[in-house]
Design a protein around this motif. Structure first.
Motif, PDB file in Angstrom:
ATOM      1  N   ILE A   1       0.813  -1.212   0.000  1.00 29.28           N
ATOM      2  CA  ILE A   1       0.000   0.000   0.000  1.00 29.28           C
ATOM      3  C   ILE A   1       0.852   1.270   0.000  1.00 29.28           C
ATOM      4  N   LYS A   2       0.540   2.161  -0.927  1.00 28.13           N
ATOM      5  CA  LYS A   2       1.194   3.474  -0.998  1.00 28.13           C
ATOM      6  C   LYS A   2       0.367   4.536  -0.285  1.00 28.13           C
ATOM      7  N   SER A   3      -0.950   4.550  -0.521  1.00 27.32           N
ATOM      8  CA  SER A   3      -1.817   5.562   0.075  1.00 27.32           C
ATOM      9  C   SER A   3      -3.241   5.045   0.151  1.00 27.32           C
ATOM     10  N   VAL A   4      -4.081   5.769   0.900  1.00 30.96           N
ATOM     11  CA  VAL A   4      -5.507   5.439   0.980  1.00 30.96           C
ATOM     12  C   VAL A   4      -6.331   6.716   0.833  1.00 30.96           C
ATOM     13  N   TYR A   5      -7.493   6.558   0.241  1.00 26.70           N
ATOM     14  CA  TYR A   5      -8.473   7.629   0.112  1.00 26.70           C
ATOM     15  C   TYR A   5      -9.715   7.227   0.902  1.00 26.70           C
ATOM     16  N   LEU A   6     -10.260   8.160   1.679  1.00 26.08           N
ATOM     17  CA  LEU A   6     -11.518   7.914   2.368  1.00 26.08           C
ATOM     18  C   LEU A   6     -12.572   8.823   1.751  1.00 26.08           C
TER      19      LEU A   6
ATOM     20  N   ALA B   1     -18.770  17.443   0.150  1.00 26.76           N
ATOM     21  CA  ALA B   1     -17.415  17.264  -0.379  1.00 26.76           C
ATOM     22  C   ALA B   1     -17.022  15.825  -0.054  1.00 26.76           C
ATOM     23  N   PRO B   2     -17.182  14.896  -0.985  1.00 24.70           N
ATOM     24  CA  PRO B   2     -17.043  13.476  -0.664  1.00 24.70           C
ATOM     25  C   PRO B   2     -15.663  13.034  -0.172  1.00 24.70           C
ATOM     26  N   LEU B   3     -14.591  13.616  -0.720  1.00 21.94           N
ATOM     27  CA  LEU B   3     -13.260  13.170  -0.304  1.00 21.94           C
ATOM     28  C   LEU B   3     -12.934  13.723   1.079  1.00 21.94           C
ATOM     29  N   ALA B   4     -12.935  12.852   2.076  1.00 23.14           N
ATOM     30  CA  ALA B   4     -12.633  13.285   3.445  1.00 23.14           C
ATOM     31  C   ALA B   4     -11.137  13.434   3.651  1.00 23.14           C
ATOM     32  N   ALA B   5     -10.356  12.479   3.128  1.00 17.42           N
ATOM     33  CA  ALA B   5      -8.907  12.532   3.337  1.00 17.42           C
ATOM     34  C   ALA B   5      -8.196  11.641   2.334  1.00 17.42           C
ATOM     35  N   HIS B   6      -7.006  12.080   1.966  1.00 18.79           N
ATOM     36  CA  HIS B   6      -6.067  11.250   1.206  1.00 18.79           C
ATOM     37  C   HIS B   6      -4.803  11.155   2.037  1.00 18.79           C
ATOM     38  N   VAL B   7      -4.462   9.949   2.437  1.00 12.98           N
ATOM     39  CA  VAL B   7      -3.322   9.726   3.328  1.00 12.98           C
ATOM     40  C   VAL B   7      -2.263   8.916   2.594  1.00 12.98           C
TER      41      VAL B   7
ATOM     42  N   THR C   1     -25.426   7.014   3.707  1.00  9.71           N
ATOM     43  CA  THR C   1     -24.494   7.000   2.574  1.00  9.71           C
ATOM     44  C   THR C   1     -23.555   5.801   2.613  1.00  9.71           C
ATOM     45  N   ASN C   2     -23.029   5.478   1.458  1.00 12.16           N
ATOM     46  CA  ASN C   2     -21.889   4.573   1.391  1.00 12.16           C
ATOM     47  C   ASN C   2     -20.616   5.347   1.728  1.00 12.16           C
ATOM     48  N   VAL C   3     -19.723   4.699   2.432  1.00  9.00           N
ATOM     49  CA  VAL C   3     -18.388   5.225   2.694  1.00  9.00           C
ATOM     50  C   VAL C   3     -17.410   4.301   1.981  1.00  9.00           C
ATOM     51  N   HIS C   4     -16.619   4.863   1.092  1.00  5.69           N
ATOM     52  CA  HIS C   4     -15.649   4.062   0.341  1.00  5.69           C
ATOM     53  C   HIS C   4     -14.229   4.296   0.854  1.00  5.69           C
ATOM     54  N   ALA C   5     -13.485   3.230   0.957  1.00  2.00           N
ATOM     55  CA  ALA C   5     -12.053   3.302   1.239  1.00  2.00           C
ATOM     56  C   ALA C   5     -11.331   2.768   0.008  1.00  2.00           C
ATOM     57  N   VAL C   6     -10.417   3.569  -0.507  1.00  2.38           N
ATOM     58  CA  VAL C   6      -9.689   3.194  -1.726  1.00  2.38           C
ATOM     59  C   VAL C   6      -8.209   3.069  -1.393  1.00  2.38           C
ATOM     60  N   ALA C   7      -7.648   1.922  -1.689  1.00  2.00           N
ATOM     61  CA  ALA C   7      -6.217   1.700  -1.485  1.00  2.00           C
ATOM     62  C   ALA C   7      -5.488   1.880  -2.812  1.00  2.00           C
ATOM     63  N   GLU C   8      -4.439   2.691  -2.785  1.00  2.00           N
ATOM     64  CA  GLU C   8      -3.553   2.828  -3.942  1.00  2.00           C
ATOM     65  C   GLU C   8      -2.313   1.998  -3.678  1.00  2.00           C
ATOM     66  N   THR C   9      -2.038   1.026  -4.529  1.00  2.00           N
ATOM     67  CA  THR C   9      -0.875   0.173  -4.343  1.00  2.00           C
ATOM     68  C   THR C   9       0.375   0.847  -4.899  1.00  2.00           C
ATOM     69  N   LYS C  10       1.516   0.314  -4.535  1.00  2.00           N
ATOM     70  CA  LYS C  10       2.781   0.926  -4.942  1.00  2.00           C
ATOM     71  C   LYS C  10       3.015   0.854  -6.445  1.00  2.00           C
ATOM     72  N   ASP C  11       2.288  -0.032  -7.126  1.00  2.00           N
ATOM     73  CA  ASP C  11       2.402  -0.077  -8.586  1.00  2.00           C
ATOM     74  C   ASP C  11       1.330   0.778  -9.266  1.00  2.00           C
ATOM     75  N   GLY C  12       0.623   1.610  -8.473  1.00  2.00           N
ATOM     76  CA  GLY C  12      -0.292   2.591  -9.040  1.00  2.00           C
ATOM     77  C   GLY C  12      -1.711   2.125  -9.288  1.00  2.00           C
ATOM     78  N   LYS C  13      -2.086   0.935  -8.828  1.00  2.00           N
ATOM     79  CA  LYS C  13      -3.449   0.443  -9.021  1.00  2.00           C
ATOM     80  C   LYS C  13      -4.337   0.875  -7.853  1.00  2.00           C
ATOM     81  N   LEU C  14      -5.649   0.908  -8.111  1.00  2.00           N
ATOM     82  CA  LEU C  14      -6.611   1.354  -7.116  1.00  2.00           C
ATOM     83  C   LEU C  14      -7.621   0.249  -6.820  1.00  2.00           C
ATOM     84  N   PHE C  15      -7.906   0.046  -5.533  1.00  2.00           N
ATOM     85  CA  PHE C  15      -8.843  -0.982  -5.093  1.00  2.00           C
ATOM     86  C   PHE C  15      -9.737  -0.403  -3.997  1.00  2.00           C
ATOM     87  N   SER C  16     -11.025  -0.717  -4.039  1.00  2.00           N
ATOM     88  CA  SER C  16     -11.954  -0.107  -3.079  1.00  2.00           C
ATOM     89  C   SER C  16     -12.838  -1.119  -2.376  1.00  2.00           C
ATOM     90  N   THR C  17     -13.292  -0.705  -1.210  1.00  2.00           N
ATOM     91  CA  THR C  17     -14.322  -1.420  -0.471  1.00  2.00           C
ATOM     92  C   THR C  17     -15.261  -0.375   0.104  1.00  2.00           C
TER      93      THR C  17
END
Length: 258
Positions: free
Chosen positions: A70-75, A82-88, A109-125
């Motif tokens: 994991i490189k970063s996460v988006y909440l 303003a949907p984007l609460a934080a990018h860490v 509402t739905n709350v999405h967590a998005v993981a950005e991997t070190k190879d630049g891909k994005l995955f959410s739950t």
């Protein structure tokens, strides 16, 4: 006389799900342009209350079981103004296995967590949270009271810290994080938005976290994270808000045992 609602018909439920998915796709396109966001049940998990006790202080825990990827996460809080609460973004001194935040949620509402991997891909739950009015809830009895001590910080560390092993820390920053939707109880005017925009946590000369926030972070943000102690450097925090104010504070990390 109270009347209990019956079960939601399957067709209505399915239509609501479709609308939520459509909303998410619009947000994902806006945030990530043409980058694909793939669903995952293994790279990132989200723990959120099904019904918030306080819509202005909703605890969210993100867990990344495959943390080394994991490189970063988006909440993202889909139906907030303003949907984007934080990018860490995790630095070299971080243990990216877990992250805790407190947020505002304005409606069911739905709350999405998005993981950005070190190879630049994005995955959410996603998790569905029932809450109402979190973005317009007052930050205090008055703006002046809410702004008292603005920028003051505290840091809490785990009782036992070992060299080279993950250790817990909790950062607390005093700031009203005005959303622009809160009415001043004295003037009956809306308080202009003013919120923490950037926070950087470093340990010694290495970054632990870089955080970009927005109005969906709660008043007086609390951020729980893990870091990896190496050496005996201080923990340094730099924070700035949308009005250009800047605060910096260093914290002595308890001595780590071998």
């Amino acid at each position: 006389m109270a009347i209990c609602a019956g079960p939601v018909p399957a067709a209505d439920s399915s239509q609501a799900d479709a609308k939520r998915e459509e909303r998410w796709q619009l947000i994902a396109d806006y945030l990530f342009d043409d980058r694909k966001v793939l669903p995952t049940d293994s790279l990132i998990k989200i723990d959120a209350p099904k019904r918030a006790t306080d819509a202005a202080l909703v605890p969210i825990t993100l867990t990344m079981p495959q943390k080394d990827k994991i490189k970063s996460v988006y909440l993202v809080i889909d139906d907030n103004p303003a949907p984007l609460a934080a990018h860490v973004t995790f630095g070299p001194a971080a243990d990216s296995g877990t992250l805790q935040l407190r947020v505002r949620i304005d409606t069911y509402t739905n709350v999405h967590a998005v993981a950005e991997t070190k190879d630049g891909k994005l995955f959410s739950t996603a998790a569905f949270v029932k809450a109402s009015g979190g973005c317009s809830a007052p930050s205090g009895p008055s703006d002046a009271e809410a702004m008292k001590g603005m920028g003051e910080m505290r840091m809490k560390f785990a009782e036992s810290i070992q060299q080279g092993k993950s250790a817990e820390a909790t950062l607390m920053i005093r700031h009203p994080n005005f959303s622009g939707m809160q009415m001043n109880q004295l003037t009956r005017l809306y308080t202009p938005a003013r919120y923490l925009e950037k926070m950087t946590v470093s340990y010694g000369d290495q970054t632990v976290l870089d955080i970009v926030g927005d109005i969906s972070l709660s008043t007086n943000p609390v951020i729980g994270f893990n870091f990896v102690p190496r050496g005996n450097g201080p923990m340094n925090v730099v924070a700035s808000d949308t009005k250009g104010a800047r605060w910096e504070q260093s914290f002595k990390v308890p001595p780590a045992t071998n």
